[in-house]
Design an enzyme around this catalytic site. Structure first.
Site, PDB file in Angstrom:
ATOM      1  N   MET A 127       0.822  -1.203   0.000  1.00  0.00           N
ATOM      2  CA  MET A 127       0.000   0.000   0.000  1.00  0.00           C
ATOM      3  C   MET A 127       0.858   1.257   0.000  1.00  0.00           C
ATOM      4  O   MET A 127       1.786   1.398   0.801  1.00  0.00           O
ATOM      5  CB  MET A 127      -0.892  -0.031   1.252  1.00  0.00           C
ATOM      6  CG  MET A 127      -1.735   1.210   1.482  1.00  0.00           C
ATOM      7  SD  MET A 127      -2.802   1.006   2.948  1.00  0.00           S
ATOM      8  CE  MET A 127      -1.597   1.111   4.284  1.00  0.00           C
TER       9      MET A 127
ATOM     10  N   ASP B 226       5.317  -5.379  14.739  1.00  0.00           N
ATOM     11  CA  ASP B 226       4.516  -4.673  13.740  1.00  0.00           C
ATOM     12  C   ASP B 226       3.536  -3.696  14.395  1.00  0.00           C
ATOM     13  O   ASP B 226       2.764  -4.072  15.269  1.00  0.00           O
ATOM     14  CB  ASP B 226       3.736  -5.681  12.893  1.00  0.00           C
ATOM     15  CG  ASP B 226       3.368  -5.140  11.526  1.00  0.00           C
ATOM     16  OD1 ASP B 226       2.868  -4.003  11.453  1.00  0.00           O
ATOM     17  OD2 ASP B 226       3.597  -5.850  10.529  1.00  0.00           O
TER      18      ASP B 226
ATOM     19  N   HIS C 159       6.820  -3.135  10.646  1.00  0.00           N
ATOM     20  CA  HIS C 159       6.311  -3.585   9.361  1.00  0.00           C
ATOM     21  C   HIS C 159       7.279  -3.294   8.218  1.00  0.00           C
ATOM     22  O   HIS C 159       7.663  -2.139   7.993  1.00  0.00           O
ATOM     23  CB  HIS C 159       4.961  -2.914   9.087  1.00  0.00           C
ATOM     24  CG  HIS C 159       4.193  -3.536   7.973  1.00  0.00           C
ATOM     25  ND1 HIS C 159       3.757  -4.836   8.001  1.00  0.00           N
ATOM     26  CD2 HIS C 159       3.783  -3.027   6.778  1.00  0.00           C
ATOM     27  CE1 HIS C 159       3.094  -5.112   6.886  1.00  0.00           C
ATOM     28  NE2 HIS C 159       3.112  -4.035   6.125  1.00  0.00           N
TER      29      HIS C 159
END
Length: 293
Positions: free
Chosen positions: A28, A220, A276
């Site tokens: 993304m 994360d 992440h």
């Protein structure tokens, strides 16, 4: 001496010819060729595996469109576009390895399930959210304003037709408090996760993989819940307690073939310290590269 040089050259050419092509798909807010992300990955793979063909997927006519489509293009349309690209690429006709980053990991799994030709040999999912997400705690790169808007949109109506059709992140939004709405209205994730019935072709195609590698980032702060990166998720009806893949109905009922793949040693679960998509070059070389060689 000349004969030795010829022998070495022939050996090198054989090594280059034997290199399995690699297809990578970004996450993304990223693009195919960002020198700090996908461009960097492409470069280090090419440096370590001489002669390898690496295709970094681009959805759109330019890098801006590619980035925007990671937010606003229907995921099913993206997968169809990628399947078309792969089928037309002569370098891939004998098969290829695939490596997806963040949402690119689950999108490439859809490619494996829906488009078996050319064949995907190994799938490496680096932080892919295979049971979806129920929140976006943090946003990548310069996309914070877009993500603020996405959060509001998802809160208002993730499962409405308009949002599902035009917001990629809504298509893998998995609300454990509204499981029935998710199963009924999710146009992407609920389909590839066999939530509305068993598509035997999906199951057969996924099980054809030699290895399905799932990388979870142990610190994360972007994926909610992080266990989705190992195919786990929240226990249905609440959003606090999570369960691992083996306790999900997807596994116990073996709707996707994951239980059989697990017993055959085809599933690989890797954990890496860091947030992440934060990993070292050394970790990549020692842990991931062997699956590409």
């Amino acid at each position: 001496m000349a004969a030795l040089r010829v022998a070495v050259l022939v050996l090198c050419l054989r090594c280059a010819a034997a290199a399995v092509p690699l297809v990578i798909w970004h996450g993304m807010g990223d693009s195919c060729c960002n020198p700090q992300s996908m461009g960097y990955i492409k470069k280090i793979v090419e440096n370590k595996i001489p002669g390898i063909y690496v295709l970094s997927l681009k959805i759109g006519n330019n890098l801006i469109q590619d980035m925007e489509n990671s937010f606003f293009m229907n995921v099913n349309d993206q997968v169809r576009e990628v399947c078309s690209q792969l089928a037309k690429d002569p370098h891939l006709k004998g098969g290829y390895n695939a490596m997806g980053f963040s949402q690119g990991g689950q999108f490439l799994r859809a490619v494996a399930q829906r488009c078996p030709s050319p064949p995907m040999l190994n799938l490496i999912s680096v932080g892919g959210q295979h049971q979806g997400v129920y929140g976006f705690p943090r946003c990548p790169g310069e996309s914070s304003r877009i993500c603020d808007w996405i959060r509001k949109t998802l809160d208002l109506g993730a499962y409405t037709q308009a949002v599902q059709e035009h917001l990629a992140q809504a298509e893998y939004w998995h609300d454990p408090l509204k499981e029935e709405d998710y199963r009924k209205n999710s146009i992407f994730l609920a389909d590839i996760n066999q939530e509305r019935g068993i598509n035997e072709t999906y199951k057969k195609n996924l099980m054809a993989l030699k290895k399905f590698v799932m990388v979870k980032f142990l610190n994360d702060t972007m994926v909610d819940p992080p266990i989705s990166e190992w195919f786990g998720f929240y226990k249905s009806g609440q959003a606090k307690e999570t369960i691992p893949l083996k306790e999900t109905s997807l596994y116990t009922e073996d709707r996707l073939g994951l239980q059989e793949m697990d017993k055959a040693g085809k599933l690989v679960f890797l954990g890496v310290k860091g947030d992440h998509l934060h990993f070292s070059e050394e970790w990549f070389y020692t842990t991931i590269l062997p699956f590409l060689q």
